[in-house]
Design an enzyme around this catalytic site. Structure first.
Site, PDB file in Angstrom:
ATOM      1  CB  CYS A 130      -3.741   3.262  -1.565  1.00 21.57           C
ATOM      2  SG  CYS A 130      -5.028   4.439  -1.192  1.00 21.57           S
ATOM      3  CE  LYS A 134      -7.418  -0.250   6.265  1.00 19.88           C
ATOM      4  NZ  LYS A 134      -7.932   0.076   4.921  1.00 19.88           N
ATOM      5  CG  ASP A 165       0.466  -2.325   6.152  1.00 23.91           C
ATOM      6  OD1 ASP A 165      -0.504  -2.444   6.919  1.00 23.91           O
ATOM      7  OD2 ASP A 165       0.427  -1.665   5.096  1.00 23.91           O
ATOM      8  CG  HIS A 214      -1.935   0.933   1.391  1.00 23.98           C
ATOM      9  ND1 HIS A 214      -1.719   2.234   1.750  1.00 23.98           N
ATOM     10  CD2 HIS A 214      -3.284   0.798   1.217  1.00 23.98           C
ATOM     11  CE1 HIS A 214      -2.885   2.865   1.800  1.00 23.98           C
ATOM     12  NE2 HIS A 214      -3.846   2.028   1.474  1.00 23.98           N
ATOM     13  CD  GLN A 224      -6.991  -4.845   4.076  1.00 26.79           C
ATOM     14  OE1 GLN A 224      -7.939  -5.598   4.295  1.00 26.79           O
ATOM     15  NE2 GLN A 224      -7.160  -3.561   3.821  1.00 26.79           N
TER      16      GLN A 224
HETATM   17  C1  LIG Z   1      -2.444  -2.924   3.560  1.00 25.94           C
HETATM   18  C2  LIG Z   1      -2.825  -1.558   4.007  1.00 25.94           C
HETATM   19  N1  LIG Z   1      -1.895  -0.756   4.540  1.00 25.94           N
HETATM   20  C3  LIG Z   1      -2.192   0.470   4.968  1.00 25.94           C
HETATM   21  C4  LIG Z   1      -3.454   0.987   4.884  1.00 25.94           C
HETATM   22  C5  LIG Z   1      -3.711   2.373   5.362  1.00 25.94           C
HETATM   23  O1  LIG Z   1      -4.647   2.394   6.370  1.00 25.94           O
HETATM   24  P1  LIG Z   1      -5.139   3.804   6.931  1.00 25.94           P
HETATM   25  O2  LIG Z   1      -5.625   4.577   5.766  1.00 25.94           O
HETATM   26  O3  LIG Z   1      -6.220   3.433   7.879  1.00 25.94           O
HETATM   27  O4  LIG Z   1      -3.971   4.433   7.611  1.00 25.94           O
HETATM   28  C6  LIG Z   1      -4.460   0.190   4.326  1.00 25.94           C
HETATM   29  C7  LIG Z   1      -5.848   0.664   4.173  1.00 25.94           C
HETATM   30  O5  LIG Z   1      -6.231   1.446   3.340  1.00 25.94           O
HETATM   31  C8  LIG Z   1      -4.133  -1.100   3.878  1.00 25.94           C
HETATM   32  O6  LIG Z   1      -5.064  -1.888   3.333  1.00 25.94           O
END
Ligand SMILES: Cc1ncc(COP(=O)(O)O)c(C=O)c1O
Lengths: 420, 153
Positions: A378, A240, A214, A137, A217
């Site tokens: 993203c 999430k 990270d 991401h 998910q």
């Molecule tokens: C794998 C992963 N990393 C990071 C994020 C970023 O999460 P957030 O926007 O809640 O900081 C997300 C979600 O969009 C994600 O799916």
């Protein structure tokens, strides 16, 4: 710590998953959109909230709200107790050794940025290497690029296979004497792939490198035990995990967090302040400058209770049934391509249709009440690797049903009707 | 379904599937690259202006949703033969129409063009899709202004 709710025993493993009762906990699932029953298949972007979380937020604001760590009066102490109690729930959820290894952040993105800014800026030098993967991401790409521009570190990218896997050999290939950190997803938000993180961590540690996962998910689909994994940093978002938005978590090993300087300066994070010099508060406050997201943290505690009571094993099993049903039904749709076909995946299916762009798919199924995401999620570098500027994505939460998967497939029929 | 038919009219489906002027212009006098960061769609618009500032040829390259491709395709047809000022004005009027900003004056020399663009008026019911419909136009405007890159955000 007072005020802890006792977790239900994890003996539900054999009890049937009572999906009707679970759905009844989520008020929003009863609503309609465009006169159609809502079919929410975008939990990977953000999950809906159970009554237990919503009620907790209301109760905090109606009964137990004050600033934390600051008042010697009843309400402030009560709010602080609940706020710290939620931290303890999260500690147990992750099986962290210490409560103060749980740092509250705004979201997973901020948790990763904290590591890059504090650990990265102070412990990485020009020429040191950080390994990420092709399926990351933007949240786990851009902080390292910022650090590269600032410090001259090198960012290396482990490739994925055509099935969307990141085999441990692909990471091993990149590990060298200058590898300091491996920062990868525990699970892909586009492909659903679960990475072989235990092996990656062993490999990185053998090379003297630290590992950040990270977990944005993975945290909603799999049990995570940070001690068993021996992971150094673990980042995720509350929203999430069926909790409120505005709250996230960084887990870090005590020794590492202790050695790291503060990320932001302000109130709550100091021990003493003079104009000449300030000293830092102990963990976790050192990393929590300013008034935090108080009710959201307590709400996340309620979400953790909720998920723990159902049990991540039971949730995982339920979602696996949805995934299997979804993979079978979707792959039978004419002209549909699925991205991410490894058997080692969890509740996310990205796909494209030969007749319509993902945006058009999303607009059309929306009119049937079906909410799915369309776009690059993203993950633009991953999209480039897949050769698809965008995909449509359905993702499953603990409240979804196979009927909802069928509703998506039916709605895709309308796309074909229009686009032929 | 009727709402959707209004958005996805035959003309749009046709231009979406068989875009006109989908090619690079080797002798373009200006071009620009447009991106919609929301969805990652990208396209390049090529313009060939004659010495009098009249659009002699217009073309585009790129992939995207039916709405953005159809809009780009229609645009390349409609701005041909127009002056630079007319092309800009047509975008202004089209933007008004797509965003659903109510009644607007129609310059007589652009009445036919705006009439043909009515097929895209359905996007006003879908606020996130307005950017799809206007991406090519923003890019055309950027090319005319001498910019190489434009983003709809
Ligand atoms: C794998 C992963 N990393 C990071 C994020 C970023 O999460 P957030 O926007 O809640 O900081 C997300 C979600 O969009 C994600 O799916």
């Amino acid at each position: 710590m007072a005020g802890m709710t006792k977790l239900r025993e994890p003996s539900r493993a054999n009890a049937p998953y009572d999906i009707a009762r679970v759905r009844a906990d989520f008020p929003i699932l009863a609503r309609t959109v465009y006169g159609k029953k809502l079919v929410y298949l975008d939990s990977a972007a953000s999950a809906q909230k159970p009554r237990q979380v919503i009620d907790t937020l209301t109760r905090v604001y109606e009964q137990d709200y004050a600033n934390v760590h600051r008042g010697a009066y009843y309400l402030s102490m009560k709010a602080t107790e609940e706020y710290e109690g939620a931290r303890e729930k999260i500690q147990r959820f992750l099986n962290a050794k210490h409560r103060h290894e749980i740092i509250y952040t705004r979201n997973g993105t901020e948790a990763i940025n904290l590591v890059a800014a504090s650990y990265g800026r102070n412990f990485l030098k020009a020429g040191d290497e950080v390994i990420i993967s092709e399926l990351e991401h933007h949240s786990n790409i851009v902080p390292w690029q910022l650090l590269r521009d600032e410090k001259g570190i090198v960012v290396k990218v482990a490739q994925i296979t055509d099935q969307g896997e990141v085999p441990v050999e692909h990471v091993a290939r990149l590990i060298g004497p200058r590898t300091r950190l491996v920062a990868v997803s525990h699970m892909s938000n586009v492909l659903g792939t679960i990475l072989p993180v235990a092996e990656i961590i062993r490999l990185a540690h053998a090379a003297g490198a630290k590992v950040l996962l990270d977990g944005c998910q993975a945290i909603t689909h799999l049990p995570v035990d940070v001690q068993a994994l021996d992971v150094d940093f673990y980042a995720f978002s509350g929203h999430k995990l069926y909790g409120p938005s505005g709250i996230g978590v960084l887990y870090g090993k005590e020794a590492l967090l202790d050695a790291m300087p503060p990320y932001q300066g302000g109130g709550d994070m100091i021990s003493t302040v003079t104009f000449e010099k300030s000293t830092w508060a102990a963990l976790p406050n050192k990393f929590e400058a300013g008034t935090p997201a108080i009710a959201q943290a307590i709400g996340l505690g309620a979400a953790v209770d909720y998920v723990s009571a159902l049990g991540l094993d039971a949730i995982g099993e339920h979602e696996l049934r949805l995934l299997e049903h979804g993979m079978a039904r979707l792959s039978a749709v004419k002209g549909l391509t699925i991205y991410g076909t490894t058997p080692g995946k969890a509740g996310v299916i990205s796909f494209a249709l030969d007749c319509a762009h993902p945006h058009d798919i999303s607009t059309i199924v929306d009119r049937s009440g079906v909410a799915i995401r369309a776009g690059h999620h993203c993950c633009q570098p991953l999209m480039q690797r897949l050769g698809a500027p965008a995909t449509a994505r359905c993702s499953f939460g603990l409240y979804n049903t196979t009927d909802e998967v069928d509703a998506l497939v039916d709605a895709l029929g309308k796309v074909r009707e229009i686009f032929g | 379904m009727d709402d959707l038919r209004e958005l996805y009219q035959e003309v749009i489906l046709d231009h979406g599937k068989h875009p006109r002027n989908l090619r690079a212009l080797a002798d373009a006098t200006c071009s620009a690259h447009g991106r919609n960061p929301l969805c990652g769609d990208q396209l390049t618009v090529y313009l060939k202006l004659d010495p009098n500032g009249i659009v002699e040829d217009a073309a585009f390259e790129g992939r995207g949703c039916a709405i953005s491709v159809a809009s780009a395709s229609l645009m390349t047809e409609l701005i041909r033969g127009k002056t630079e000022a007319q092309a800009r004005l047509l975008f202004e009027k089209f933007h008004h129409l797509a965003a659903g900003e109510g009644e607007d004056t129609v310059p007589p020399e652009l009445a036919d063009e705006l009439d043909r663009l009515q097929v895209l008026a359905g996007v006003r019911q879908y606020p996130v899709r307005v950017k799809c419909a206007t991406l090519a136009w923003h890019t055309m405007q950027a090319a005319l202004s001498g910019a190489r890159e434009v983003s709809t955000e």
